[in-house]
Design an enzyme around this catalytic site. Structure first.
Site, mmCIF file in Angstrom:
data_model
loop_
_atom_site.group_PDB
_atom_site.id
_atom_site.type_symbol
_atom_site.label_atom_id
_atom_site.label_comp_id
_atom_site.label_asym_id
_atom_site.label_seq_id
_atom_site.Cartn_x
_atom_site.Cartn_y
_atom_site.Cartn_z
ATOM 1 N N GLU A 109 -23.540 10.436 29.293
ATOM 2 C CA GLU A 109 -24.027 10.293 30.663
ATOM 3 C C GLU A 109 -24.578 8.896 30.893
ATOM 4 O OE1 GLU A 109 -25.343 14.793 31.836
ATOM 5 O OE2 GLU A 109 -26.758 13.716 30.586
ATOM 6 N N CYS A 153 -28.946 3.062 33.501
ATOM 7 C CA CYS A 153 -29.378 3.538 32.192
ATOM 8 C C CYS A 153 -28.112 3.947 31.439
ATOM 9 C CB CYS A 153 -30.323 4.730 32.392
ATOM 10 S SG CYS A 153 -30.885 5.471 30.865
ATOM 11 N N CYS A 161 -27.159 11.822 19.359
ATOM 12 C CA CYS A 161 -28.113 10.920 18.704
ATOM 13 C C CYS A 161 -28.522 11.558 17.385
ATOM 14 C CB CYS A 161 -29.344 10.724 19.596
ATOM 15 S SG CYS A 161 -30.534 9.519 18.934
ATOM 16 N N CYS A 204 -35.560 13.552 17.467
ATOM 17 C CA CYS A 204 -36.909 13.671 18.031
ATOM 18 C C CYS A 204 -37.038 15.016 18.761
ATOM 19 C CB CYS A 204 -37.202 12.520 18.992
ATOM 20 S SG CYS A 204 -36.979 10.887 18.242
ATOM 21 N N CYS A 240 -36.859 15.436 22.778
ATOM 22 C CA CYS A 240 -35.761 14.802 23.511
ATOM 23 C C CYS A 240 -34.517 15.685 23.450
ATOM 24 C CB CYS A 240 -35.468 13.433 22.903
ATOM 25 S SG CYS A 240 -34.051 12.607 23.644
ATOM 26 N N GLU A 292 -29.219 6.097 19.844
ATOM 27 C CA GLU A 292 -30.144 5.098 19.298
ATOM 28 C C GLU A 292 -29.349 3.795 19.171
ATOM 29 O OE1 GLU A 292 -33.273 4.358 18.639
ATOM 30 O OE2 GLU A 292 -32.459 2.494 17.823
ATOM 31 N N CYS A 347 -35.507 10.366 31.540
ATOM 32 C CA CYS A 347 -35.625 10.046 30.121
ATOM 33 C C CYS A 347 -35.703 11.307 29.284
ATOM 34 C CB CYS A 347 -36.891 9.254 29.845
ATOM 35 S SG CYS A 347 -36.940 7.690 30.658
HETATM 36 N N1 SAH Z 1 -33.107 6.104 21.185
HETATM 37 C C1 SAH Z 1 -33.755 5.141 22.029
HETATM 38 C C2 SAH Z 1 -33.255 5.127 23.460
HETATM 39 C C3 SAH Z 1 -33.090 6.434 24.203
HETATM 40 S S1 SAH Z 1 -34.453 7.326 24.828
HETATM 41 C C4 SAH Z 1 -35.232 5.346 22.010
HETATM 42 O O1 SAH Z 1 -35.686 6.366 21.527
HETATM 43 O O2 SAH Z 1 -35.967 4.460 22.424
HETATM 44 C C5 SAH Z 1 -35.247 6.432 26.074
HETATM 45 C C6 SAH Z 1 -36.733 6.785 26.166
HETATM 46 O O3 SAH Z 1 -36.963 8.123 26.656
HETATM 47 C C7 SAH Z 1 -37.414 6.718 24.813
HETATM 48 O O4 SAH Z 1 -38.636 6.073 24.939
HETATM 49 C C8 SAH Z 1 -37.625 8.198 24.513
HETATM 50 O O5 SAH Z 1 -38.621 8.405 23.571
HETATM 51 C C9 SAH Z 1 -37.966 8.730 25.878
HETATM 52 N N2 SAH Z 1 -37.904 10.188 25.966
HETATM 53 C C10 SAH Z 1 -37.198 11.037 25.202
HETATM 54 N N3 SAH Z 1 -37.401 12.312 25.579
HETATM 55 C C11 SAH Z 1 -38.265 12.262 26.621
HETATM 56 C C12 SAH Z 1 -38.840 13.239 27.459
HETATM 57 N N4 SAH Z 1 -38.553 14.521 27.288
HETATM 58 N N5 SAH Z 1 -39.668 12.818 28.428
HETATM 59 C C13 SAH Z 1 -39.932 11.502 28.616
HETATM 60 N N6 SAH Z 1 -39.409 10.527 27.866
HETATM 61 C C14 SAH Z 1 -38.589 10.901 26.867
#
Ligand code: SAH
Length: 395
Positions: free
Chosen positions: A127, A140, A147, A151, A154, A210, A388
């Site tokens: 996406e 974005c 990924c 985490c 996410c 990532e 995000c």
């Molecule tokens: N893998 C990279 C880029 C993708 S995520 C990274 O982790 O930075 C982009 C951002 O969204 C990251 O800061 C991530 O931690 C955040 N993110 C992930 N899940 C989220 C959620 N449920 N609510 C808000 N931000 C979130």
């Protein structure tokens, strides 16, 4: 004042997935998959010329093809009337093969936010999210299908890694967004008369994946994004943000590239005890060394670093954590960093929720009173699961 409750993913019933050595599960290597066809956007200018020659055409055709793709955002042979009719379709097919098929488009914010769902050549889904703001248009982008960083909060991280995206698959997201904008599909033209068609001005690598785990293709995509037209998208490096969970060796490499992109670190906790669970890669690189790498990025590039911090209710939103974060940042100097807290966006099946407005404000206040520039991030696209951490690319 009563002491704020403290929970951690483990105490909330979440169990960290482990690899066969008993370490938190992380997928750095992608499963063996066929790669997409090579596209102009995967190649250097010299390689493009070579390719065009191999196909039996003179070198100058490479520049014409690049102009169509990077300036007119088209891969449609029909529109390339400056190319000879004979063999044109084959030439275009061999240099600008289709990479992304649009599966679905969701809109919100009166058309100012669009989430695209793309199918890649092998059926993998990714996406991208396009957002119009006053004075800028941000895309974005995704850098991997899925990924491997796992985490727990996410949505993308919960699905695992399907494969790395090619440089051209990354760049094509921008080209397709520019095509949609030029066609007036993003909330309509809001520029001034005579300013010409609008296009994506800012890119954030905050979609699926990532980026630093797909380092070489990321670098190749970044170089094409900043390469002046007609051979690239002619974007400014400082308007491109690379966001990472904190792969320390790759942060060092990025700092040495001489490409001053904006760097964002997804920290989410200032203490290893919590970050070990929230960001499983913290089992390899701890908070302090990750912050050292971020500071070194600033020292090498002069670009102010962003710290991302998703505020999760009762998990990481304590004032003492804001103070600890501020201390760790101030210990490394002044003026090199700012913090972007963002209230957690809901993800399917997740047991965690966003911090209350009061806790959010208290967290921001604690950072600000310690002298840390802090901007609560405006989150877009929640209604369409485009915010995000919500990108799961389900069909
Ligand atoms: N893998 C990279 C880029 C993708 S995520 C990274 O982790 O930075 C982009 C951002 O969204 C990251 O800061 C991530 O931690 C955040 N993110 C992930 N899940 C989220 C959620 N449920 N609510 C808000 N931000 C979130």
């Amino acid at each position: 004042m009563t002491e704020k409750r403290q929970v951690r993913p483990a105490t909330e019933g979440w169990t960290q997935q482990k690899d066969d050595k008993g370490r938190p599960l992380l997928q750095f290597a992608e499963p063996k998959r066929k790669q997409p066809p090579t596209h102009f956007a995967d190649l250097s200018v010299e390689q493009r010329i070579e390719k065009v020659r191999e196909l039996g055409f003179p070198a100058f055709r490479a520049k014409q093809l690049a102009t169509h793709y990077f300036s007119h955002y088209t891969s449609d042979a029909e529109q390339m009337t400056d190319l000879p009719g004979t063999g044109r379709a084959e030439l275009v097919e061999a240099t600008l093969p289709p990479l992304l098929t649009e599966v679905r488009r969701l809109q919100t914010d009166k058309g100012d936010t669009i989430k695209f769902l793309w199918r890649l050549f092998d059926g993998a889904l990714v996406e991208s999210v396009l957002m119009r703001y006053p004075g800028r248009i941000t895309l974005c982008v995704s850098s991997q299908a899925g990924c491997g960083m796992n985490c727990p909060f996410c949505a993308t991280g919960q699905a695992g890694l399907t494969r790395n995206m090619s440089a051209a698959e990354i760049v094509e997201q921008v080209v397709r967004a520019n095509r949609a904008i030029a066609a007036g599909e993003l909330g309509g033209y809001k520029g001034k008369p005579g300013e010409g068609p609008e296009r994506v001005s800012n890119i954030v690598f905050m979609g699926m994946g990532e980026p630093l785990a797909n380092y070489n293709r990321l670098m190749s995509a970044l170089r094409t994004m900043v390469e002046p037209q007609p051979n690239g998208l002619g974007m400014s490096a400082r308007n491109i943000t690379v966001s990472t969970v904190g792969l320390v060796p790759a942060i060092g490499k990025l700092a040495a590239e001489g490409l001053p992109v904006t760097f964002a670190l997804s920290l989410h906790a200032p203490d290893d005890q919590l970050r070990d669970e929230l960001i499983p890669v913290n089992s390899r690189w701890k908070v302090n060394e990750t912050l050292d790498a971020a500071k070194a990025y600033f020292d090498a590039t002069g670009r102010r670093v962003s710290i991302e911090y998703a505020l999760i209710r009762d998990m990481n939103d304590h004032v003492w954590r804001a103070e600890l974060l501020a201390k760790k940042l101030n210990d490394r100097g002044r003026g090199w960093v700012h913090v972007n807290p963002i209230p957690l966006n809901p993800t399917p099946g997740s047991i965690w929720t966003a911090s209350t407005p009061e806790a959010t404000q208290a967290f921001v206040n604690a950072l600000e009173s310690a002298g840390i520039p802090t901007t609560l991030r405006d989150t877009r696209g929640k209604e369409i699961d485009g915010a995000c951490g919500q990108l799961a690319a389900a069909d």
